[in-house]
Write a protein that holds these residues in place. Structure first.
Motif, short mmCIF file in Angstrom:
data_model
loop_
_atom_site.label_atom_id
_atom_site.label_comp_id
_atom_site.label_asym_id
_atom_site.label_seq_id
_atom_site.Cartn_x
_atom_site.Cartn_y
_atom_site.Cartn_z
N GLU B 437 19.22 54.54 74.86
CA GLU B 437 19.12 53.83 76.14
C GLU B 437 18.29 52.55 76.00
OE1 GLU B 437 20.73 54.56 78.86
OE2 GLU B 437 21.37 56.63 78.54
N GLU B 438 17.31 52.58 75.10
CA GLU B 438 16.40 51.43 75.02
C GLU B 438 16.79 50.40 73.98
OE1 GLU B 438 12.33 52.79 74.94
OE2 GLU B 438 12.67 54.06 76.71
N THR B 439 17.51 50.83 72.96
CA THR B 439 17.83 49.89 71.86
C THR B 439 19.33 49.75 71.58
OG1 THR B 439 17.83 51.59 70.14
CG2 THR B 439 15.69 50.59 70.69
N GLY B 440 20.14 50.67 72.10
CA GLY B 440 21.57 50.64 71.80
C GLY B 440 21.92 51.28 70.47
N ILE B 441 20.93 51.84 69.77
CA ILE B 441 21.21 52.47 68.47
C ILE B 441 21.58 53.93 68.68
CG2 ILE B 441 20.23 53.13 66.23
CD1 ILE B 441 18.30 50.69 66.63
N CYS B 442 22.70 54.32 68.14
CA CYS B 442 23.19 55.69 68.29
C CYS B 442 22.98 56.48 67.00
CB CYS B 442 24.68 55.66 68.68
SG CYS B 442 25.38 57.28 68.91
N LEU B 443 22.09 57.46 67.06
CA LEU B 443 21.84 58.36 65.93
C LEU B 443 22.24 59.77 66.36
CD1 LEU B 443 18.21 57.20 65.01
CD2 LEU B 443 20.38 56.32 64.12
N VAL B 444 22.18 60.72 65.43
CA VAL B 444 22.45 62.11 65.81
C VAL B 444 21.17 62.92 65.63
CG1 VAL B 444 23.99 64.08 65.54
CG2 VAL B 444 24.76 61.82 64.83
N PRO B 445 20.77 63.68 66.66
CA PRO B 445 19.55 64.49 66.54
C PRO B 445 19.69 65.55 65.44
CG PRO B 445 20.45 64.56 68.79
CD PRO B 445 21.43 63.84 67.95
N GLY B 446 18.59 65.82 64.78
CA GLY B 446 18.59 66.81 63.71
C GLY B 446 19.06 68.18 64.17
N SER B 447 18.83 68.50 65.43
CA SER B 447 19.23 69.81 65.94
C SER B 447 20.74 70.02 65.81
CB SER B 447 18.79 69.97 67.40
OG SER B 447 19.07 68.79 68.13
N GLY B 448 21.51 68.95 65.73
CA GLY B 448 22.96 69.09 65.55
C GLY B 448 23.36 69.53 64.16
N PHE B 449 22.41 69.44 63.20
CA PHE B 449 22.72 69.81 61.82
C PHE B 449 21.99 71.08 61.42
CE2 PHE B 449 23.01 65.29 62.42
CZ PHE B 449 24.23 64.97 61.84
N GLY B 450 20.99 71.44 62.24
CA GLY B 450 20.12 72.57 61.90
C GLY B 450 18.89 72.07 61.17
N GLN B 451 17.75 72.68 61.45
CA GLN B 451 16.48 72.32 60.81
C GLN B 451 15.51 73.47 61.02
OE1 GLN B 451 15.62 68.68 62.95
NE2 GLN B 451 15.78 69.68 64.94
N ARG B 452 14.45 73.50 60.23
CA ARG B 452 13.46 74.57 60.41
C ARG B 452 12.83 74.46 61.79
NH1 ARG B 452 12.40 78.02 56.35
NH2 ARG B 452 12.90 77.35 54.23
N ASP B 453 12.59 75.59 62.41
CA ASP B 453 12.00 75.61 63.75
C ASP B 453 10.72 74.77 63.77
OD1 ASP B 453 13.92 77.10 64.90
OD2 ASP B 453 12.81 79.00 64.85
N GLY B 454 10.58 74.01 64.82
CA GLY B 454 9.36 73.22 64.98
C GLY B 454 9.40 71.90 64.23
N THR B 455 10.46 71.65 63.46
CA THR B 455 10.58 70.33 62.83
C THR B 455 11.70 69.55 63.54
OG1 THR B 455 12.28 70.90 61.18
CG2 THR B 455 9.98 71.36 60.59
N TYR B 456 11.57 68.24 63.49
CA TYR B 456 12.54 67.38 64.18
C TYR B 456 12.99 66.26 63.26
CZ TYR B 456 10.42 70.00 67.90
OH TYR B 456 9.93 71.04 68.64
N HIS B 457 14.26 65.93 63.36
CA HIS B 457 14.85 64.91 62.48
C HIS B 457 15.90 64.13 63.26
CE1 HIS B 457 13.53 68.23 59.85
NE2 HIS B 457 13.39 67.33 58.88
N PHE B 458 16.40 63.09 62.61
CA PHE B 458 17.67 62.50 63.04
C PHE B 458 18.49 62.16 61.82
CE2 PHE B 458 14.68 58.77 63.24
CZ PHE B 458 15.28 57.95 62.29
N ARG B 459 19.81 62.05 62.00
CA ARG B 459 20.64 61.54 60.91
C ARG B 459 21.06 60.13 61.27
NH1 ARG B 459 26.77 63.00 58.83
NH2 ARG B 459 27.27 61.68 60.63
N MET B 460 20.91 59.26 60.30
CA MET B 460 21.32 57.87 60.49
C MET B 460 22.13 57.46 59.28
SD MET B 460 18.79 54.61 60.58
CE MET B 460 19.42 53.22 59.66
N THR B 461 23.24 56.76 59.50
CA THR B 461 23.99 56.27 58.35
C THR B 461 23.33 55.01 57.81
OG1 THR B 461 25.45 54.69 59.46
CG2 THR B 461 26.10 57.00 59.53
N ILE B 462 23.58 54.75 56.52
CA ILE B 462 23.07 53.52 55.93
C ILE B 462 24.17 52.44 55.93
CG2 ILE B 462 21.40 54.74 54.46
CD1 ILE B 462 23.47 54.30 52.12
#
Lengths: 488, 488
Positions: B437-462
């Motif tokens: 909403e603030e920058t127009g950059i679309c990433l995917v939250p780590g929760s969509g790929f799975g991650q250890r509980d209590g950790t947070y990530h995002f996936r971004m393409t290069i």
């Protein structure tokens, strides 16, 4: 220990441990007879002598493989989209260039190589919607109800998949015509759904009888929960074209019995017989008034593989959903997103199919000529096929009103039936196998599509070029006579 | 009665009656955040003011959409195959023409519009087999073990489908890495199979730890029958490249535990980090000697969508099966025949990918230059991405050794986590939504790929072009700092 020096090893994945639904499914159009045809073709190429010089595959509606030529305009646009440097080439007509530019503008990064949205490129869905509106005399079509697909098969399986639930007596049942196109039985087997057979009326040009629908439904209700009714119009393998009245009756039946309608209309441009006309389920539904058009859930399917273009290899197609529950639509969109998107070249092809050259454009005349020539040739072959087959004692063939197939009934002598049983084959498989071995002609036995017990058929395409089709029909005629004598 | 004059009508297909497995599946790469991105894009085009002027989709590995150019030779061959009249055009190089002629000769009726055999065109499968043999230092590959597919996703789902059986505690379990590419979780949900998570080791460059495999397997055996182990190498979304030793250990584990191996190797040409090298599972398996190579069942997957060509829209791909039970192979061939064939343009593209210009051919120099430039640009962007992200306090990013993504860990302040929970969102979804909403950059939250509980990530393409990627990374940096302050 084996010769490799390792212990005997039980594989993880065996026919005993694999998915039992997959084991159960059958797909006759590419079944054992086709595998044998491929083998014979190889044997011929290796120089092995046969009583014929080529295998003729009349088993599948594969137009280009049978010598039908692609529509020039479509292929020009595809070439331009594939290699946009050609847009500078003055050999291409302006209308092809403008179509290609418009398609590329709608692709990510201006490339056919980008993913599209999972539902299909929005501009193409809009073009499809306008095409449907023209076809249906102006009845509105919302591009949001269009899902582009990987051929029609993909969309049909997707809808069935969405619908299957329950266990035991509440398992989803789906009504399909017999004879049917075996995609339906295969998909239902794979999904573990219950196949509910309703028989088309062979004595009345393979027409659909509402009483038979009623009978099949009542019986099915005892052991499953019937939820959908599939119709193929024009018919595959049976070639009938449904009357407007019949379609109205089907819609009323679906409304009364709370059934989701699935209408497979991939042969909508393939109508040959005098007095026959294609009526889309969508159009008839909306002409029946709001008590039906606001209620009956419908998915209809179309494809780039048939009609006059016959572009099977591109795997283009679409489905339109009508009255789909909005929450289910969200689920459908999610489901198709897992496969990312339908092939983009197939989407581009679909766009030119629904948006062909217009009268004021340079490619119009050639386009119209190519289209009419192809459809006229198919119509001629449809009538030639039924005429010649009906001359053969023991073969009885309904008119090929539409689609690309004939599904004649063949009389097989009792000795042939016995012989087939000894071989563990269905009698029409025995017949078709023998035909293949002796003439090189590859047909599909009726048993692969379903038929009334004790009747036998084959499906044959009308696609071979006219002169070859004549030879094919003459060979079948001779074969049938000799076969009948041999087993009488 | 409603305003339409018909009684209240309960739909046939609702979220309550639909297939419950479909309801359960999720596919984050095209999930709610992407739908919002599409909406924002439309809002921008309608003139609605935003704090940015464009949406940058860094959510999906869609190379061409991000400005990567197609390989000229590949597109020339595709144009020639689409519109063979161009074979007369002297603007096309001879090697492109000869490739196109060779492909068309292998198509039914010499047309991309004909169906191919369901397993894929034989000549192309032979070319794929030779390509694999070259890649694997001469280890034999049988074209009969190659199945062409509609992208890699199609083949992966097909293999999983073949494998799923049983009920309750004997239901098929499939081991997948966490984080994973969500095709796997979606396919397993759809098939009703049991997903067995094994966690990659974030502290060791997302490497695979055999002890963790062992732990996950032992636990899973209590409630299902584990039968397959899926590996993604190079990793998606995690970008690690597996060492030869790791692959050996995995193969030994699969052999000991009787697991079918599925190796997703679609990024096999995308290896950037010094000291990293791609090793195919097939090659390592055969180098480990007959006690493994005669025993371990393996399916490996490749695609035309990634590497240096990035042709996602064509949906080309293949799988190689090794040690597959011959009876199961018959079932596999039958299963793929129901969908008729993979898109033929995608097959043609795959053919030129595995059979590119040779040193003595006219297109060689251009081809090599285009390929190296693309791979060099990706390598540069991989290293730039990790460098810049690691400068941001609260973001920790492993080296992008390969593939096309970074999956950094983000530290989110407790207030942000609380706020997300109030919104009913996962904390990293909350973060990514706000970033969008603030920058127009679309990433995917780590929760969509799975991650250890209590950790947070995002996936971004290069994948964004270098200058744009710099802007993206700078914006993420600023956003992360402000976000952290705001919720601290």
């Amino acid at each position: 220990m084996t010769e490799n020096g390792c212990e005997y090893h039980e594989r993880v994945l065996t026919v005993d441990t694999m998915n039992p639904n997959i084991k159960r499914l059958e797909y006759a159009v590419r079944g054992p007879i086709v595998q044998r045809a491929v083998q014979i073709d190889k044997e011929l190429k290796m120089g092995i002598k046969k009583p014929f010089t080529e295998v003729i595959k009349a088993n599948i509606g594969d137009c280009h493989a049978m010598g039908q030529k692609p529509i020039t305009f479509f292929r020009q646009v595809l070439a331009l989209c594939s290699y946009p440097d050609l847009l500078e080439d003055n050999k291409f007509p302006e209308d092809a260039k403008s179509r290609a530019q418009r398609i590329l503008k709608a692709c990510g990064g201006g490339s056919l190589g980008a993913y599209s949205t999972s539902q299909g490129i929005e501009m193409i869905r809009q073009d499809v919607a306008r095409y449907i509106e023209r076809r249906d005399g102006g009845i509105a079509c919302d591009p949001d109800n269009i899902y582009l697909s990987t051929g029609a098969s993909d969309a049909i399986v997707t809808m069935l998949k969405l619908m299957v639930s329950g266990e035991g007596a509440s398992r989803t049942g789906v009504m399909i015509s017999i004879p049917q196109y075996p995609l339906y039985s295969a998909a239902l087997a794979e999904l573990g759904a219950v196949q509910i057979n309703y028989y088309l009326d062979e004595d009345n040009c393979w027409s659909l009888d509402i009483n038979e629908l009623r009978r099949a439904l009542q019986e099915a209700k005892k052991h499953c929960r019937p939820r959908a009714l599939c119709i193929i119009n024009p018919g595959n393998p049976t070639g009938q074209v449904q009357s407007r009245q019949c379609i109205e009756e089907v819609i009323r039946f679906a409304a009364d019995e709370n059934l989701f309608l699935m209408s497979d209309e991939v042969y909508q441009d393939n109508v040959y017989a005098d007095g026959c006309k294609f009526h889309s389920f969508k159009k008839v539904l909306f002409e029946m008034g709001p008590q039906y058009s606001s209620k009956v859930e419908l998915a209809s399917f179309h494809s780039t593989s048939k009609c006059y273009m016959g572009e099977c290899g591109f795997r283009g197609g679409y489905m339109e959903v009508v009255n789909l529950d909005p929450e289910v639509k969200v689920q459908l969109t999610k489901l198709v997103s897992v496969r990312l998107c339908p092939p983009v070249p197939g989407q581009a092809l679909l766009d030119v199919v629904v948006n062909p050259p217009q009268p004021d454009e340079p490619s119009y005349d050639t386009f119209i000529k190519e289209r009419s020539d192809t459809l006229a040739a198919l119509a001629e072959k449809a009538s030639m096929t039924q005429d010649i087959l009906n001359q053969v004692p023991g073969i009885k063939c309904n008119p090929v009103q539409g689609a690309m197939y004939t599904f004649p009934r063949i009389h097989l002598p009792p000795k042939a039936i016995l012989k087939a049983k000894e071989n563990g084959q269905s009698p029409d498989m025995f017949y078709c196998m023998k035909l293949l071995e002796e003439t090189g002609i590859c047909l599909v036995p009726g048993s692969g599509f379903g038929q009334r017990d004790g009747t036998y058929h084959f499906r044959m395409t009308i696609l071979p070029l006219k002169d070859k089709l004549k030879v094919v029909l003459a060979k079948i005629k001779d074969f049938h006579q000799i076969f009948t004598e041999q087993y009488s």
